[in-house]
Design an enzyme around this catalytic site. Sequence first.
Site, PDB file in Angstrom:
ATOM      1  N   ASN A   8       0.862  -1.188   0.000  1.00 28.76           N
ATOM      2  CA  ASN A   8       0.000   0.000   0.000  1.00 28.76           C
ATOM      3  C   ASN A   8       0.897   1.236   0.000  1.00 28.76           C
ATOM      4  OD1 ASN A   8      -1.842   2.009   0.455  1.00 28.76           O
ATOM      5  ND2 ASN A   8      -2.379   1.360   2.536  1.00 28.76           N
ATOM      6  N   SER A  32       3.428  -2.590  10.282  1.00 30.04           N
ATOM      7  CA  SER A  32       4.886  -2.554  10.467  1.00 30.04           C
ATOM      8  C   SER A  32       5.586  -3.848  10.058  1.00 30.04           C
ATOM      9  CB  SER A  32       5.244  -2.168  11.906  1.00 30.04           C
ATOM     10  OG  SER A  32       4.775  -0.854  12.182  1.00 30.04           O
ATOM     11  N   LYS A  56      -0.032   4.215  -0.313  1.00 25.88           N
ATOM     12  CA  LYS A  56      -0.748   5.355   0.286  1.00 25.88           C
ATOM     13  C   LYS A  56      -0.617   6.597  -0.600  1.00 25.88           C
ATOM     14  CE  LYS A  56       0.216   3.295   4.736  1.00 25.88           C
ATOM     15  NZ  LYS A  56       0.087   3.390   6.167  1.00 25.88           N
ATOM     16  N   HIS A  74      -9.508   0.701   4.901  1.00 26.55           N
ATOM     17  CA  HIS A  74      -8.226   0.936   5.563  1.00 26.55           C
ATOM     18  C   HIS A  74      -8.441   1.849   6.775  1.00 26.55           C
ATOM     19  CE1 HIS A  74      -4.112   2.233   6.307  1.00 26.55           C
ATOM     20  NE2 HIS A  74      -3.748   1.135   5.675  1.00 26.55           N
ATOM     21  N   GLU A 121      -6.855   4.275   7.856  1.00 25.38           N
ATOM     22  CA  GLU A 121      -6.676   5.709   7.594  1.00 25.38           C
ATOM     23  C   GLU A 121      -7.949   6.301   6.984  1.00 25.38           C
ATOM     24  OE1 GLU A 121      -3.013   5.294   5.432  1.00 25.38           O
ATOM     25  OE2 GLU A 121      -1.998   4.760   7.292  1.00 25.38           O
ATOM     26  N   GLU A 152      -5.392  -5.573  10.381  1.00 20.46           N
ATOM     27  CA  GLU A 152      -4.371  -4.552  10.620  1.00 20.46           C
ATOM     28  C   GLU A 152      -4.653  -3.842  11.940  1.00 20.46           C
ATOM     29  OE1 GLU A 152      -2.410  -3.165   6.812  1.00 20.46           O
ATOM     30  OE2 GLU A 152      -4.294  -2.086   6.863  1.00 20.46           O
ATOM     31  N   GLY A 157       2.267   1.831  10.689  1.00 22.85           N
ATOM     32  CA  GLY A 157       3.170   2.974  10.545  1.00 22.85           C
ATOM     33  C   GLY A 157       3.866   3.364  11.833  1.00 22.85           C
TER      34      GLY A 157
HETATM   35  C1  PEP Z   1      -0.801  -0.159   5.993  1.00 21.44           C
HETATM   36  O1  PEP Z   1      -0.866   1.015   5.694  1.00 21.44           O
HETATM   37  O2  PEP Z   1      -1.697  -0.927   5.624  1.00 21.44           O
HETATM   38  C2  PEP Z   1       0.311  -0.607   6.808  1.00 21.44           C
HETATM   39  C3  PEP Z   1       0.261  -1.822   7.309  1.00 21.44           C
HETATM   40  O3  PEP Z   1       1.344   0.280   7.007  1.00 21.44           O
HETATM   41  P1  PEP Z   1       2.782  -0.040   7.675  1.00 21.44           P
HETATM   42  O4  PEP Z   1       3.290  -1.298   7.043  1.00 21.44           O
HETATM   43  O5  PEP Z   1       3.617   1.146   7.345  1.00 21.44           O
HETATM   44  O6  PEP Z   1       2.548  -0.229   9.129  1.00 21.44           O
END
Ligand code: PEP
Length: 255
Positions: free
Chosen positions: A12, A216, A14, A98, A100, A170, A176
């Site tokens: 992703n 992460s 983003k 997601h 976000e 997630e 992040g």
């Molecule tokens: C994501 O945005 O779906 C995500 C898992 O981000 P990160 O790997 O940076 O934690």
Amino acid sequence: MQSTRKLFVGGNWKCNTTLEKSVNLVETLLNSLSFNSAKLDVVIAPIFIHIPALKSGIKNAVQIAAQNCSLTSQGAYTGEIAADQIKDIGIDWVILGHSERRSYFGEDSELVGKKVKIALATGLKVIACIGEKLEEREAGNTFDVVKNQLTAINKEVSHEDWKNIVIAYEPVWAIGTGKVATPEQAQEVHEYIRKLMVEINNSEIAENVRIIYGGSVNGKNSSELIGKEDIDGFLVGGASLKPEFADIVKSCDSN
Ligand code: PEP
């Protein structure tokens, strides 16, 4: 028991990168990936306006996802992009729900469920994201949160539709932040989700649905995470823009 589920690695991107940087990532990172596409889906999600240029530059089996779609169909909806317009340019996947989008753009579980339905109806496959916030985990509500988010999607889709949905678990506190869930913490929730899928659907759907982990994930922790029984791959944010994305893909390809 050895699972027959095809593994999945999503990247992703983003709202990151310029067109030049995106094209460069395709040339230097994605086109050098080699993996068994019968065993593993690799899907990256750039911003909408970069998609046509990237699509024509990809030389291997890497696929592309949109990061969102509209709740509306085509029409007088300024600024929106409809699911069938994504499908129309040859894109097969969309990320929905997601965290976000849930936290910054007010998308609740009901809306996510409706978007999932619309996307599936146009022939898109969906990466449906669910996961608890830190305070929800600390209050002992992880399973309830995940259950509510998943049942809101389940309400909108048929048994047949589940073939075209990948569930991305997630935990919001791990996205992040550099705070990855331990393989045991992730497996515990993945196992719960699979059992829940038996309860709200049936054991065949539960056994076949892919449940991927996001939060992460990096080149160092992916091998251990993918070794867990109910973890069928990853949704990767930050590390999908870096060379270590190749290590994450490799950890799944060689699993
Ligand atoms: C994501 O945005 O779906 C995500 C898992 O981000 P990160 O790997 O940076 O934690």
